[in-house]
Design a protein around this motif. Sequence first.
Motif, PDB file in Angstrom:
ATOM      1  N   GLU A  34       0.829  -1.206   0.000  1.00 14.40           N
ATOM      2  CA  GLU A  34       0.000   0.000   0.000  1.00 14.40           C
ATOM      3  C   GLU A  34       0.865   1.258   0.000  1.00 14.40           C
ATOM      4  N   ALA A  35       1.929   1.250   0.787  1.00  9.86           N
ATOM      5  CA  ALA A  35       2.821   2.415   0.839  1.00  9.86           C
ATOM      6  C   ALA A  35       3.468   2.656  -0.526  1.00  9.86           C
ATOM      7  N   ALA A  36       3.924   1.588  -1.185  1.00  9.32           N
ATOM      8  CA  ALA A  36       4.534   1.731  -2.512  1.00  9.32           C
ATOM      9  C   ALA A  36       3.530   2.283  -3.513  1.00  9.32           C
ATOM     10  N   ALA A  37       2.310   1.798  -3.470  1.00  8.78           N
ATOM     11  CA  ALA A  37       1.264   2.298  -4.379  1.00  8.78           C
ATOM     12  C   ALA A  37       0.974   3.773  -4.105  1.00  8.78           C
ATOM     13  N   ASP A  38       0.925   4.162  -2.828  1.00  3.68           N
ATOM     14  CA  ASP A  38       0.690   5.563  -2.480  1.00  3.68           C
ATOM     15  C   ASP A  38       1.846   6.450  -2.937  1.00  3.68           C
ATOM     16  N   LEU A  39       3.072   5.969  -2.803  1.00  2.00           N
ATOM     17  CA  LEU A  39       4.234   6.740  -3.249  1.00  2.00           C
ATOM     18  C   LEU A  39       4.222   6.934  -4.760  1.00  2.00           C
ATOM     19  N   GLU A  40       3.930   5.864  -5.502  1.00  2.40           N
ATOM     20  CA  GLU A  40       3.841   5.981  -6.959  1.00  2.40           C
ATOM     21  C   GLU A  40       2.714   6.934  -7.351  1.00  2.40           C
ATOM     22  N   ALA A  41       1.579   6.834  -6.673  1.00  3.31           N
ATOM     23  CA  ALA A  41       0.428   7.684  -6.983  1.00  3.31           C
ATOM     24  C   ALA A  41       0.750   9.156  -6.761  1.00  3.31           C
ATOM     25  N   PHE A  42       1.620   9.452  -5.803  1.00  2.00           N
ATOM     26  CA  PHE A  42       2.017  10.837  -5.561  1.00  2.00           C
ATOM     27  C   PHE A  42       2.598  11.462  -6.834  1.00  2.00           C
ATOM     28  N   PHE A  43       3.373  10.692  -7.580  1.00  2.00           N
ATOM     29  CA  PHE A  43       4.032  11.215  -8.780  1.00  2.00           C
ATOM     30  C   PHE A  43       3.144  11.147 -10.024  1.00  2.00           C
ATOM     31  N   ASP A  44       2.111  10.302  -9.997  1.00  2.00           N
ATOM     32  CA  ASP A  44       1.216  10.185 -11.149  1.00  2.00           C
ATOM     33  C   ASP A  44       0.569  11.528 -11.464  1.00  2.00           C
ATOM     34  N   ASP A  45       0.506  11.849 -12.727  1.00  2.00           N
ATOM     35  CA  ASP A  45      -0.163  13.061 -13.211  1.00  2.00           C
ATOM     36  C   ASP A  45       0.454  14.356 -12.686  1.00  2.00           C
ATOM     37  N   ARG A  46       1.659  14.280 -12.148  1.00  2.00           N
ATOM     38  CA  ARG A  46       2.364  15.500 -11.732  1.00  2.00           C
ATOM     39  C   ARG A  46       3.562  15.674 -12.651  1.00  2.00           C
ATOM     40  N   GLU A  47       3.626  16.794 -13.306  1.00  2.00           N
ATOM     41  CA  GLU A  47       4.768  17.066 -14.173  1.00  2.00           C
ATOM     42  C   GLU A  47       5.941  17.637 -13.376  1.00  2.00           C
ATOM     43  N   THR A  48       5.621  18.321 -12.277  1.00  2.00           N
ATOM     44  CA  THR A  48       6.652  18.975 -11.482  1.00  2.00           C
ATOM     45  C   THR A  48       6.425  18.694  -9.999  1.00  2.00           C
ATOM     46  N   VAL A  49       7.517  18.403  -9.295  1.00  2.00           N
ATOM     47  CA  VAL A  49       7.483  18.277  -7.841  1.00  2.00           C
ATOM     48  C   VAL A  49       8.634  19.103  -7.274  1.00  2.00           C
TER      49      VAL A  49
END
Length: 124
Positions: A34-49
């Motif tokens: 679940e943590a890995a999925a949440d971490l990946e989801a953080f970057f999904d659809d974000r062009e800039t962080v």
Amino acid sequence: MHFTQREQQALREAGVDQDTISAASEAVVEATDEAAADLEAFFDDRETVYSDMDRAHSASEIQEHAVEYCDLFTHADDIRGYLRFERWGVPVEGGRVLSDEVIELSLGPTVHDRVRFAADEDAL
């Protein structure tokens, strides 16, 4: 099984039955997935962080990154993978979600540090 043979033996000697050990192990694996999925989801659809990464040639405390992708996999309680930016990338060796807007990754070679990433630089 998440626990090593020595850990399992110590738990049994402390009075924990095998079913409880197995259930705890499965819970650790689920939480890691679940943590890995949440971490990946953080970057999904974000062009800039934005991050608090220490960069050798930058005077700024906050860095801006164009993200290509974050690809993670798990094994027991380990989260590993790769974070690719526009011009470079770095191995991921662990991570956790700090809030809806901020995560923390342990980055491998070339960075060798824990780095916080946010969707908005004010969150750092």
